[in-house]
Scaffold this motif. Structure first.
Motif, PDB file in Angstrom:
ATOM      1  N   GLN A 251       0.750  -0.978  -0.461  1.00  0.00           N
ATOM      2  CA  GLN A 251       0.132  -0.002  -0.268  1.00  0.00           C
ATOM      3  C   GLN A 251       0.991   1.026   0.278  1.00  0.00           C
ATOM      4  O   GLN A 251       0.891   2.346  -0.767  1.00  0.00           O
ATOM      5  N   ARG A 252       1.994   0.859   1.106  1.00  0.00           N
ATOM      6  CA  ARG A 252       2.844   2.732   0.765  1.00  0.00           C
ATOM      7  C   ARG A 252       3.513   2.993  -0.792  1.00  0.00           C
ATOM      8  O   ARG A 252       3.947   4.104  -0.817  1.00  0.00           O
ATOM      9  N   ILE A 253       3.647   1.084  -1.111  1.00  0.00           N
ATOM     10  CA  ILE A 253       4.385   1.227  -2.464  1.00  0.00           C
ATOM     11  C   ILE A 253       4.002   2.197  -3.156  1.00  0.00           C
ATOM     12  O   ILE A 253       3.943   3.398  -4.632  1.00  0.00           O
ATOM     13  N   ARG A 254       2.379   1.778  -3.787  1.00  0.00           N
ATOM     14  CA  ARG A 254       1.465   2.209  -4.494  1.00  0.00           C
ATOM     15  C   ARG A 254       1.270   3.672  -4.372  1.00  0.00           C
ATOM     16  O   ARG A 254       1.008   4.085  -5.360  1.00  0.00           O
ATOM     17  N   LYS A 255       1.669   4.096  -3.263  1.00  0.00           N
ATOM     18  CA  LYS A 255       1.231   5.304  -2.856  1.00  0.00           C
ATOM     19  C   LYS A 255       2.500   6.472  -3.433  1.00  0.00           C
ATOM     20  O   LYS A 255       2.405   7.542  -2.201  1.00  0.00           O
ATOM     21  N   SER A 256       3.739   5.466  -3.902  1.00  0.00           N
ATOM     22  CA  SER A 256       4.498   6.090  -3.797  1.00  0.00           C
ATOM     23  C   SER A 256       5.120   7.147  -2.162  1.00  0.00           C
ATOM     24  O   SER A 256       5.813   7.622  -2.630  1.00  0.00           O
ATOM     25  N   GLN A 257       5.057   6.063  -1.400  1.00  0.00           N
ATOM     26  CA  GLN A 257       5.015   6.339   0.496  1.00  0.00           C
ATOM     27  C   GLN A 257       6.673   6.269   0.516  1.00  0.00           C
ATOM     28  O   GLN A 257       6.715   5.593   1.430  1.00  0.00           O
ATOM     29  N   ALA A 258       6.819   4.765  -0.354  1.00  0.00           N
ATOM     30  CA  ALA A 258       8.598   3.998  -0.229  1.00  0.00           C
ATOM     31  C   ALA A 258       9.290   4.591  -0.208  1.00  0.00           C
ATOM     32  O   ALA A 258       9.348   5.877  -0.435  1.00  0.00           O
ATOM     33  N   ARG A 259      10.194   4.059   0.870  1.00  0.00           N
ATOM     34  CA  ARG A 259      11.885   4.369   0.370  1.00  0.00           C
ATOM     35  C   ARG A 259      12.250   5.073  -1.021  1.00  0.00           C
ATOM     36  O   ARG A 259      12.117   4.544  -2.157  1.00  0.00           O
ATOM     37  N   GLU A 267      11.936   1.045 -10.730  1.00  0.00           N
ATOM     38  CA  GLU A 267      12.330   1.907 -11.948  1.00  0.00           C
ATOM     39  C   GLU A 267      13.250   0.661 -12.599  1.00  0.00           C
ATOM     40  O   GLU A 267      13.170   0.661 -13.668  1.00  0.00           O
ATOM     41  N   VAL A 268      14.276   0.597 -11.968  1.00  0.00           N
ATOM     42  CA  VAL A 268      15.332   0.056 -13.010  1.00  0.00           C
ATOM     43  C   VAL A 268      14.857  -1.477 -13.741  1.00  0.00           C
ATOM     44  O   VAL A 268      15.639  -2.188 -14.682  1.00  0.00           O
ATOM     45  N   ALA A 269      13.896  -2.166 -12.808  1.00  0.00           N
ATOM     46  CA  ALA A 269      13.121  -3.161 -13.126  1.00  0.00           C
ATOM     47  C   ALA A 269      11.908  -3.072 -13.705  1.00  0.00           C
ATOM     48  O   ALA A 269      11.287  -4.000 -13.993  1.00  0.00           O
ATOM     49  N   SER A 270      11.635  -1.895 -14.053  1.00  0.00           N
ATOM     50  CA  SER A 270      10.482  -1.443 -14.933  1.00  0.00           C
ATOM     51  C   SER A 270       9.237  -2.131 -14.850  1.00  0.00           C
ATOM     52  O   SER A 270       8.443  -2.846 -15.462  1.00  0.00           O
ATOM     53  N   ARG A 271       9.449  -1.737 -13.171  1.00  0.00           N
ATOM     54  CA  ARG A 271       7.869  -1.931 -12.801  1.00  0.00           C
ATOM     55  C   ARG A 271       7.107  -0.735 -12.189  1.00  0.00           C
ATOM     56  O   ARG A 271       8.362   0.327 -11.607  1.00  0.00           O
ATOM     57  N   SER A 272       5.614  -0.911 -12.225  1.00  0.00           N
ATOM     58  CA  SER A 272       5.215   0.703 -11.712  1.00  0.00           C
ATOM     59  C   SER A 272       5.134   0.553 -10.154  1.00  0.00           C
ATOM     60  O   SER A 272       3.961  -0.911 -10.130  1.00  0.00           O
ATOM     61  N   VAL A 285      12.680  -6.703  -7.339  1.00  0.00           N
ATOM     62  CA  VAL A 285      13.497  -5.865  -6.129  1.00  0.00           C
ATOM     63  C   VAL A 285      14.438  -6.382  -5.718  1.00  0.00           C
ATOM     64  O   VAL A 285      15.499  -6.926  -5.318  1.00  0.00           O
ATOM     65  N   GLY A 286      13.556  -8.218  -5.289  1.00  0.00           N
ATOM     66  CA  GLY A 286      14.749  -8.700  -4.424  1.00  0.00           C
ATOM     67  C   GLY A 286      15.835  -9.931  -4.898  1.00  0.00           C
ATOM     68  O   GLY A 286      16.787  -9.194  -4.368  1.00  0.00           O
ATOM     69  N   PRO A 287      15.914  -9.882  -6.320  1.00  0.00           N
ATOM     70  CA  PRO A 287      17.339 -10.251  -7.251  1.00  0.00           C
ATOM     71  C   PRO A 287      18.607  -9.598  -7.261  1.00  0.00           C
ATOM     72  O   PRO A 287      18.965  -9.668  -7.072  1.00  0.00           O
ATOM     73  N   ARG A 288      17.556  -8.088  -7.123  1.00  0.00           N
ATOM     74  CA  ARG A 288      18.747  -7.364  -7.167  1.00  0.00           C
ATOM     75  C   ARG A 288      19.765  -7.030  -6.307  1.00  0.00           C
ATOM     76  O   ARG A 288      20.744  -6.885  -5.870  1.00  0.00           O
ATOM     77  N   ILE A 289      19.037  -6.677  -4.782  1.00  0.00           N
ATOM     78  CA  ILE A 289      19.178  -6.674  -3.618  1.00  0.00           C
ATOM     79  C   ILE A 289      20.203  -8.066  -3.160  1.00  0.00           C
ATOM     80  O   ILE A 289      21.484  -7.638  -2.940  1.00  0.00           O
ATOM     81  N   ASN A 290      19.930  -9.517  -3.439  1.00  0.00           N
ATOM     82  CA  ASN A 290      20.017 -10.251  -3.280  1.00  0.00           C
ATOM     83  C   ASN A 290      21.734 -10.930  -4.105  1.00  0.00           C
ATOM     84  O   ASN A 290      22.767 -11.080  -4.019  1.00  0.00           O
ATOM     85  N   ALA A 291      21.879  -9.735  -5.434  1.00  0.00           N
ATOM     86  CA  ALA A 291      22.979  -9.989  -6.792  1.00  0.00           C
ATOM     87  C   ALA A 291      23.796  -9.589  -5.997  1.00  0.00           C
ATOM     88  O   ALA A 291      25.433  -9.966  -5.942  1.00  0.00           O
ATOM     89  N   ALA A 292      24.036  -8.583  -4.951  1.00  0.00           N
ATOM     90  CA  ALA A 292      25.211  -7.666  -4.722  1.00  0.00           C
ATOM     91  C   ALA A 292      25.475  -8.852  -2.929  1.00  0.00           C
ATOM     92  O   ALA A 292      26.720  -8.800  -3.568  1.00  0.00           O
ATOM     93  N   GLY A 293      25.343  -9.513  -2.636  1.00  0.00           N
ATOM     94  CA  GLY A 293      25.248 -10.206  -1.565  1.00  0.00           C
ATOM     95  C   GLY A 293      25.885 -11.792  -2.540  1.00  0.00           C
ATOM     96  O   GLY A 293      26.720 -11.962  -2.280  1.00  0.00           O
ATOM     97  N   ARG A 294      25.920 -11.788  -3.396  1.00  0.00           N
ATOM     98  CA  ARG A 294      26.440 -13.018  -3.427  1.00  0.00           C
ATOM     99  C   ARG A 294      26.974 -13.077  -4.666  1.00  0.00           C
ATOM    100  O   ARG A 294      28.261 -14.083  -5.025  1.00  0.00           O
ATOM    101  N   LEU A 295      27.337 -11.464  -5.228  1.00  0.00           N
ATOM    102  CA  LEU A 295      28.646 -11.856  -5.848  1.00  0.00           C
ATOM    103  C   LEU A 295      29.881 -10.742  -5.199  1.00  0.00           C
ATOM    104  O   LEU A 295      31.104 -10.412  -5.912  1.00  0.00           O
ATOM    105  N   ASP A 296      29.365  -9.735  -4.285  1.00  0.00           N
ATOM    106  CA  ASP A 296      30.476  -9.028  -3.655  1.00  0.00           C
ATOM    107  C   ASP A 296      29.615  -8.699  -2.156  1.00  0.00           C
ATOM    108  O   ASP A 296      30.180  -9.387  -1.465  1.00  0.00           O
ATOM    109  N   ASP A 297      29.864  -7.318  -2.180  1.00  0.00           N
ATOM    110  CA  ASP A 297      28.807  -6.687  -1.011  1.00  0.00           C
ATOM    111  C   ASP A 297      28.248  -6.254  -0.716  1.00  0.00           C
ATOM    112  O   ASP A 297      27.592  -5.884  -1.819  1.00  0.00           O
ATOM    113  N   ILE A 298      26.874  -7.311   0.105  1.00  0.00           N
ATOM    114  CA  ILE A 298      24.959  -6.797  -0.145  1.00  0.00           C
ATOM    115  C   ILE A 298      25.080  -5.058   0.880  1.00  0.00           C
ATOM    116  O   ILE A 298      24.373  -4.388   0.610  1.00  0.00           O
TER     117      ILE A 298
END
Length: 576
Positions: A251-259, A267-272, A285-298
């Motif tokens: 609900q917060r995200i849909r109202k553009s109240q997310a961080r 936006e980078v994932a082309s999701r409204s 969203v989750g996989p893009r955050i996970n990618a940092a921990g998988r390949l380098d530094d979270i």
């Protein structure tokens, strides 16, 4: 792989008369165990209270005392999306509560491994000795790490959701809904859910102390976006309590109240953000955050989530997006090697062993979890993928199927074969472990033998649970939109899937591995667009077929401002 399509049984005893709910939605909900209309009320006021979480009150007192004494609090997190959101939430809330000395440290999976270890305690002391260490999404098995912290005069608060072993760490306080003696009714909290509850308890304790007199009291619902992201990304079961947490975040995200960080990642994932659903958090969203921990530094992912500046958040999100692209390339190469290994041992689904292990020395440690998941999905067998770890060791990531509790399997192997597993931990469906490199063959045999003791033939048949057939009039935008936003859908509360037999009008391959079909319902002249992702190009398109049995999701396709009904195929086979 051929899958069995099995239709759910809905409870006919539920009275939906006063809810004004569409009959199809009523059928879907009852098929997921919803016993009364009021169970669909997902306001935050319906959350289980924090006082039901064992030792949450003690954790609150410990943290409140630390704030009052201006102590240095160090958050020790984990290197996945749940760990990142847990860390960002703990740091953000403590800062908003007025903590002047709060920092975080997340072990690099390639240097230190998982959790609060003696090495991490030593690193924490080197970087500015904290007064209190708070673990998030880890720590329930950190016996040696907690002992090292105690020896150094550092108090520890363990917050975790993983299953506890026979011995608990000697921490100041442990908060974990899955620890012995905890009667918290929602055992499915993710790590971020646990620390969110502790912050609720801390706020209550600070209120009792008049801490907020003369300062603004934060509204903790503003952190619901982090809780929703971590909960969905960690694939924990969405019981009602977790659905409440996820619904508040969406609900917060849909109202553009997310961080800004979450908005930038969408936006980078082309999701409204205005149309975001739980699956967008889980698959974009989750996989893009996970990618940092998988390949380098979270830490890159955590900093993105902590950002208040939109431009800085976009830059970090772009970096995470690139890391995810890199991860995909590495994974594709590893998956090709894995399939070649499977071909070498002539694995066929009908005669495959009850469990699989795969090992290549040069596989990437951070990607073996995804690889195990892909092979598990392909074969419908518990699967462990291994890569080289520390000297003389290999690290494995395990994924399981319904009915086979993978952590319990590993526990049984460790009990029957002392010394074979150096360390392990995890959930029913996913786990991690380390074994001596020269024990791989013996471990494979022991693992398969243990799964054989627990596996039944029915478990080894991949099943798609269907909510039945749709009538021709059901293929409309209004119902498709209602289904999309009716969840939140997720683990153990899955998005509706329907099945039926359709006539094939047209079929073609797009993008080398996706199948586009145009179908018609036998009782209707309406043409239906279908997309089937990642199909086997050796099997499809199949020009010899005129009819197909399709398991599908009813979805909305948006293209160049035009919205239309689209069926997303979950499985397709020749109609009998």
């Amino acid at each position: 792989m051929q899958k069995l399509i099995r239709r759910r049984e809905a409870n006919p005893g539920v009275d939906w008369a006063e809810g004004g709910l569409h009959p199809l939605l009523a059928r879907v909900y009852t098929g997921r165990g919803v016993a009364a209309p009021d169970e669909l009320e997902l306001g935050l006021g319906h959350l289980v209270l924090p006082d039901k979480l064992l030792h949450a009150d003690r954790a609150a007192i410990l943290l409140a005392d630390a704030l009052a004494a201006d102590k240095h609090i160090l958050i020790v997190g984990d290197y996945d999306a749940d760990g990142a959101t847990s860390t960002a939430l703990a740091v953000s809330v403590l800062r908003d509560f007025g903590c002047r000395h709060v920092s975080y440290l997340v072990p690099n999976r390639f240097e230190y491994g998982y959790g609060l270890t003696p090495e991490i305690v030593e690193l924490a002391i080197t970087n500015g000795s904290p007064d209190i260490i708070v673990t998030v999404d880890n720590g329930i098995s950190s016996i040696e790490g907690v002992a090292a912290a105690r020896d150094a005069g550092i108090r520890t608060l363990i917050t975790d959701h993983h299953l506890a072993g026979t011995t608990l760490p000697d921490a100041e306080v442990i908060v974990n809904p899955n620890q012995p003696g905890c009667e918290f009714p929602s055992k499915n909290l993710a790590g971020v859910g646990v620390i969110f509850y502790i912050m609720l308890a801390l706020r209550a304790e600070l209120r009792r102390r008049d801490w907020f007199a003369g300062r603004k009291e934060p509204n903790l619902s503003q952190y619901a976006d982090l809780v929703a992201l971590g909960t969905v990304a960690d694939v924990v079961p969405l019981d009602r309590n977790n659905r409440i947490l996820v619904a508040a975040g969406l609900q917060r995200i849909r109202k553009s109240q997310a961080r800004p960080g979450i908005m930038a990642l969408l936006e980078v994932a082309s999701r409204s953000p205005h149309n975001v659903v739980a699956s967008d958090l889980g698959f974009a969203v989750g996989p893009r955050i996970n990618a940092a921990g998988r390949l380098d530094d979270i830490s890159v992912g955590i900093e993105c989530l902590l950002q208040h500046d939109h431009a800085a958040a976009r830059a970090l999100a772009a970096e995470l997006h690139q890391k995810n692209q890199d991860r995909r390339l590495i994974e594709a190469d590893m998956q090709q090697q894995a399939l070649q290994l499977l071909d070498q041992i002539t694995v066929e689904t009908e005669s495959a062993p009850v469990a699989m292990t795969l090992y290549q020395p040069d596989w990437h440690q951070g990607v073996i979890g995804i690889l195990a998941s892909r092979i598990k999905d392909r074969l419908h067998r518990p699967t462990i993928a291994f890569a080289d770890g520390d000297a003389g060791e290999i690290k494995g990531s395990a994924r399981s199927i319904p009915g086979i509790h993978i952590r319990d399997i590993l526990d049984a192997v460790a009990t029957r074969h002392p010394g074979m597993i150096l360390k392990f931990g995890g959930h029913a469906m996913a786990a991690g472990l380390s074994i001596p490199r020269d024990a791989y063959a013996a471990f494979h045999d022991a693992f398969v033998a243990e799964v054989e003791l627990h596996a039944e033939e029915v478990m080894l048949q991949a099943v798609i649970e269907s909510d039945g057939e749709l009538a021709p009039d059901d293929f409309n935008l209004e119902l498709a939109s209602a289904l999309r936003f009716a969840g939140p859908w997720g683990q153990h509360f899955p998005e509706p899937v329907f099945d039926g037999v359709f006539d094939i009008i047209n079929q073609r391959l797009v993008g080398e591995k996706h199948l586009k079909l145009v179908l018609s319902h036998p009782d209707s002249a309406q043409l239906l667009d279908v997309i089937a992702f990642n199909i086997d190009p050796q099997e499809w398109p199949n020009q010899t077929l005129s009819r197909v049995h399709l398991a599908y999701r009813l979805d909305v396709n948006e293209f160049r401002g035009r919205r239309s009904v689209q069926l997303v195929a979950e499985h397709l086979s020749a109609a009998e």
